[in-house]
Design an enzyme around this catalytic site. Structure first.
Site, mmCIF file in Angstrom:
data_model
loop_
_atom_site.group_PDB
_atom_site.id
_atom_site.type_symbol
_atom_site.label_atom_id
_atom_site.label_comp_id
_atom_site.label_asym_id
_atom_site.label_seq_id
_atom_site.Cartn_x
_atom_site.Cartn_y
_atom_site.Cartn_z
ATOM 1 N N LYS A 9 0.828 -1.207 0.000
ATOM 2 C CA LYS A 9 0.000 0.000 0.000
ATOM 3 C C LYS A 9 0.866 1.263 0.000
ATOM 4 O O LYS A 9 2.054 1.212 0.320
ATOM 5 C CB LYS A 9 -0.895 -0.019 1.253
ATOM 6 C CG LYS A 9 -1.857 -1.213 1.321
ATOM 7 C CD LYS A 9 -2.751 -1.081 2.552
ATOM 8 C CE LYS A 9 -3.698 -2.260 2.681
ATOM 9 N NZ LYS A 9 -4.667 -2.062 3.798
ATOM 10 N N TYR A 49 -12.499 -3.153 -2.107
ATOM 11 C CA TYR A 49 -12.984 -2.957 -0.737
ATOM 12 C C TYR A 49 -14.507 -2.835 -0.706
ATOM 13 O O TYR A 49 -15.052 -2.049 0.067
ATOM 14 C CB TYR A 49 -12.310 -1.728 -0.110
ATOM 15 C CG TYR A 49 -10.880 -1.971 0.335
ATOM 16 C CD1 TYR A 49 -10.467 -3.212 0.841
ATOM 17 C CD2 TYR A 49 -9.936 -0.950 0.291
ATOM 18 C CE1 TYR A 49 -9.161 -3.430 1.257
ATOM 19 C CE2 TYR A 49 -8.622 -1.162 0.711
ATOM 20 C CZ TYR A 49 -8.243 -2.407 1.194
ATOM 21 O OH TYR A 49 -6.954 -2.620 1.620
ATOM 22 N N PHE A 57 -15.307 5.347 7.443
ATOM 23 C CA PHE A 57 -13.912 5.646 7.119
ATOM 24 C C PHE A 57 -13.562 5.395 5.655
ATOM 25 O O PHE A 57 -12.432 5.657 5.235
ATOM 26 C CB PHE A 57 -12.958 4.854 8.032
ATOM 27 C CG PHE A 57 -13.073 3.351 7.938
ATOM 28 C CD1 PHE A 57 -12.477 2.649 6.895
ATOM 29 C CD2 PHE A 57 -13.784 2.633 8.895
ATOM 30 C CE1 PHE A 57 -12.575 1.268 6.805
ATOM 31 C CE2 PHE A 57 -13.883 1.244 8.809
ATOM 32 C CZ PHE A 57 -13.278 0.564 7.753
ATOM 33 N N ARG A 85 -1.329 -14.162 4.885
ATOM 34 C CA ARG A 85 -2.200 -13.496 5.885
ATOM 35 C C ARG A 85 -1.514 -13.468 7.240
ATOM 36 O O ARG A 85 -1.517 -12.467 7.939
ATOM 37 C CB ARG A 85 -3.520 -14.268 6.057
ATOM 38 C CG ARG A 85 -4.659 -13.976 5.126
ATOM 39 C CD ARG A 85 -5.139 -12.573 5.130
ATOM 40 N NE ARG A 85 -6.111 -12.236 6.148
ATOM 41 C CZ ARG A 85 -6.817 -11.111 6.134
ATOM 42 N NH1 ARG A 85 -6.667 -10.223 5.151
ATOM 43 N NH2 ARG A 85 -7.681 -10.830 7.077
ATOM 44 N N THR A 91 -5.226 -6.766 11.282
ATOM 45 C CA THR A 91 -5.501 -5.557 10.502
ATOM 46 C C THR A 91 -4.906 -4.308 11.151
ATOM 47 O O THR A 91 -4.224 -3.521 10.493
ATOM 48 C CB THR A 91 -7.024 -5.389 10.322
ATOM 49 O OG1 THR A 91 -7.542 -6.566 9.707
ATOM 50 C CG2 THR A 91 -7.350 -4.177 9.476
ATOM 51 N N ARG A 102 2.845 -6.151 9.834
ATOM 52 C CA ARG A 102 2.139 -5.037 10.478
ATOM 53 C C ARG A 102 2.592 -4.880 11.930
ATOM 54 O O ARG A 102 2.715 -3.759 12.437
ATOM 55 C CB ARG A 102 0.630 -5.275 10.397
ATOM 56 C CG ARG A 102 0.065 -5.120 8.973
ATOM 57 C CD ARG A 102 -1.315 -5.739 8.877
ATOM 58 N NE ARG A 102 -2.023 -5.426 7.635
ATOM 59 C CZ ARG A 102 -3.155 -6.016 7.274
ATOM 60 N NH1 ARG A 102 -3.721 -6.944 8.048
ATOM 61 N NH2 ARG A 102 -3.746 -5.682 6.140
ATOM 62 N N ASN A 112 -1.624 0.287 7.204
ATOM 63 C CA ASN A 112 -1.080 -0.993 7.678
ATOM 64 C C ASN A 112 -0.283 -1.726 6.594
ATOM 65 O O ASN A 112 -0.134 -2.946 6.640
ATOM 66 C CB ASN A 112 -2.202 -1.850 8.267
ATOM 67 C CG ASN A 112 -3.297 -2.126 7.261
ATOM 68 O OD1 ASN A 112 -3.188 -1.740 6.091
ATOM 69 N ND2 ASN A 112 -4.340 -2.808 7.686
ATOM 70 N N HIS A 115 -1.838 -5.448 1.845
ATOM 71 C CA HIS A 115 -3.076 -6.212 1.697
ATOM 72 C C HIS A 115 -2.706 -7.641 1.342
ATOM 73 O O HIS A 115 -1.797 -7.863 0.538
ATOM 74 C CB HIS A 115 -3.952 -5.640 0.571
ATOM 75 C CG HIS A 115 -5.052 -6.595 0.191
ATOM 76 N ND1 HIS A 115 -6.223 -6.705 0.904
ATOM 77 C CD2 HIS A 115 -5.124 -7.545 -0.785
ATOM 78 C CE1 HIS A 115 -6.981 -7.659 0.368
ATOM 79 N NE2 HIS A 115 -6.331 -8.193 -0.651
ATOM 80 N N GLU A 126 -9.320 -11.796 -6.627
ATOM 81 C CA GLU A 126 -8.459 -10.612 -6.555
ATOM 82 C C GLU A 126 -7.307 -10.677 -7.562
ATOM 83 O O GLU A 126 -6.937 -9.657 -8.144
ATOM 84 C CB GLU A 126 -7.926 -10.440 -5.125
ATOM 85 C CG GLU A 126 -9.042 -10.050 -4.151
ATOM 86 C CD GLU A 126 -8.590 -9.948 -2.695
ATOM 87 O OE1 GLU A 126 -7.422 -10.265 -2.386
ATOM 88 O OE2 GLU A 126 -9.415 -9.538 -1.867
HETATM 89 N N1 UDP Z 1 -9.446 -0.483 7.660
HETATM 90 C C1 UDP Z 1 -9.458 0.664 8.446
HETATM 91 N N2 UDP Z 1 -10.177 0.644 9.622
HETATM 92 C C2 UDP Z 1 -10.880 -0.438 10.025
HETATM 93 C C3 UDP Z 1 -10.885 -1.583 9.217
HETATM 94 C C4 UDP Z 1 -10.155 -1.572 8.046
HETATM 95 O O1 UDP Z 1 -8.841 1.652 8.110
HETATM 96 O O2 UDP Z 1 -11.503 -0.382 11.097
HETATM 97 C C5 UDP Z 1 -8.655 -0.481 6.418
HETATM 98 C C6 UDP Z 1 -7.278 -1.126 6.619
HETATM 99 O O3 UDP Z 1 -6.347 -0.470 5.756
HETATM 100 C C7 UDP Z 1 -7.535 -2.544 6.158
HETATM 101 C C8 UDP Z 1 -8.503 -2.324 5.004
HETATM 102 O O4 UDP Z 1 -9.335 -1.243 5.432
HETATM 103 O O5 UDP Z 1 -6.346 -3.224 5.770
HETATM 104 C C9 UDP Z 1 -9.349 -3.543 4.645
HETATM 105 O O6 UDP Z 1 -10.046 -3.974 5.799
HETATM 106 P P1 UDP Z 1 -10.191 -5.515 6.137
HETATM 107 O O7 UDP Z 1 -11.176 -5.629 7.254
HETATM 108 O O8 UDP Z 1 -10.459 -6.286 4.901
HETATM 109 O O9 UDP Z 1 -8.753 -5.888 6.761
HETATM 110 P P2 UDP Z 1 -7.514 -6.717 6.168
HETATM 111 O O10 UDP Z 1 -8.073 -7.874 5.384
HETATM 112 O O11 UDP Z 1 -6.692 -5.772 5.324
HETATM 113 O O12 UDP Z 1 -6.745 -7.175 7.383
HETATM 114 MG MG MG Z 2 -9.499 -7.843 3.901
#
Ligand code: UDP
Ligand code: MG
Length: 154
Positions: A9, A49, A57, A85, A91, A102, A112, A115, A126
């Site tokens: 990112k 997303y 947000f 993962r 996250t 992270r 973070n 992805h 994806e």
């Molecule tokens: N995100 C955020 N606040 C939140 C949840 C998600 O800013 O409370 C952002 C963060 O950059 C995250 C992305 O949205 O990586 C996608 O969210 P997801 O729940 O899919 O998390 P990930 O799979 O990336 O761990």
């Molecule tokens: Mg995700």
């Protein structure tokens, strides 16, 4: 072998962490089968997303994801979806376990760094969203026999 999608990112690009993250993935033994830099369009972010478009947000997330280009990667390995993962970590960087990407380098829920696809089904969707078939390469290296036992090579 599984394939999974990774995005480095803008938070990783701006902080100069691309090499560090890439190095961890390579050292683990994941094979890069596709890699490119792209500027994410509104449409691509909204598809990627889709589960977050109604969150308060989302506008800030979209802006953060468009601040610089991102590096999209497709990597291959045994159980690659789960492994990447786990290497990415939780996250929210503040909750992510030390030793994860992270957990070691992010102090933010949004910024973070990385992805990683969260399931085999989503990985396939994806990868197709970010890469055309001719941008993905099917090749072997001698490293495969050093990384895996014979009966793991499938
Ligand atoms: N995100 C955020 N606040 C939140 C949840 C998600 O800013 O409370 C952002 C963060 O950059 C995250 C992305 O949205 O990586 C996608 O969210 P997801 O729940 O899919 O998390 P990930 O799979 O990336 O761990
Ligand atoms: Mg995700």
């Amino acid at each position: 072998m599984q394939q999974t999608l990774i995005l480095l990112k803008p938070s990783a690009i701006e902080r100069g962490l691309v090499g560090e993250i890439l190095s961890r993935l390579e050292k683990k033994g994941l094979l890069i089968v596709g890699m490119k830099m792209i500027q994410l369009s509104d449409e691509l972010i909204e598809a990627h997303y889709a589960h977050l478009v109604n969150k308060s947000f989302f506008p800030i997330l979209k802006e953060a994801m468009q601040k610089t280009p991102v590096i999209a990667m497709c990597v291959k390995g045994k159980e690659a979806v789960r492994l990447v993962r786990e290497m990415a970590g939780a996250t929210n960087g503040r909750n992510a376990t030390p030793g994860t990407i992270r957990g070691d380098y992010s102090i933010s829920a949004m910024k973070n760094l990385i992805h990683a696809s969260d399931s085999l089904t989503n990985a396939q969707i994806e990868i197709q969203r970010f890469f055309t078939p001719n941008e993905l390469f099917n090749y072997q290296t001698v490293m495969a026999t050093a990384l895996y036992a014979f009966d793991e090579l499938n």
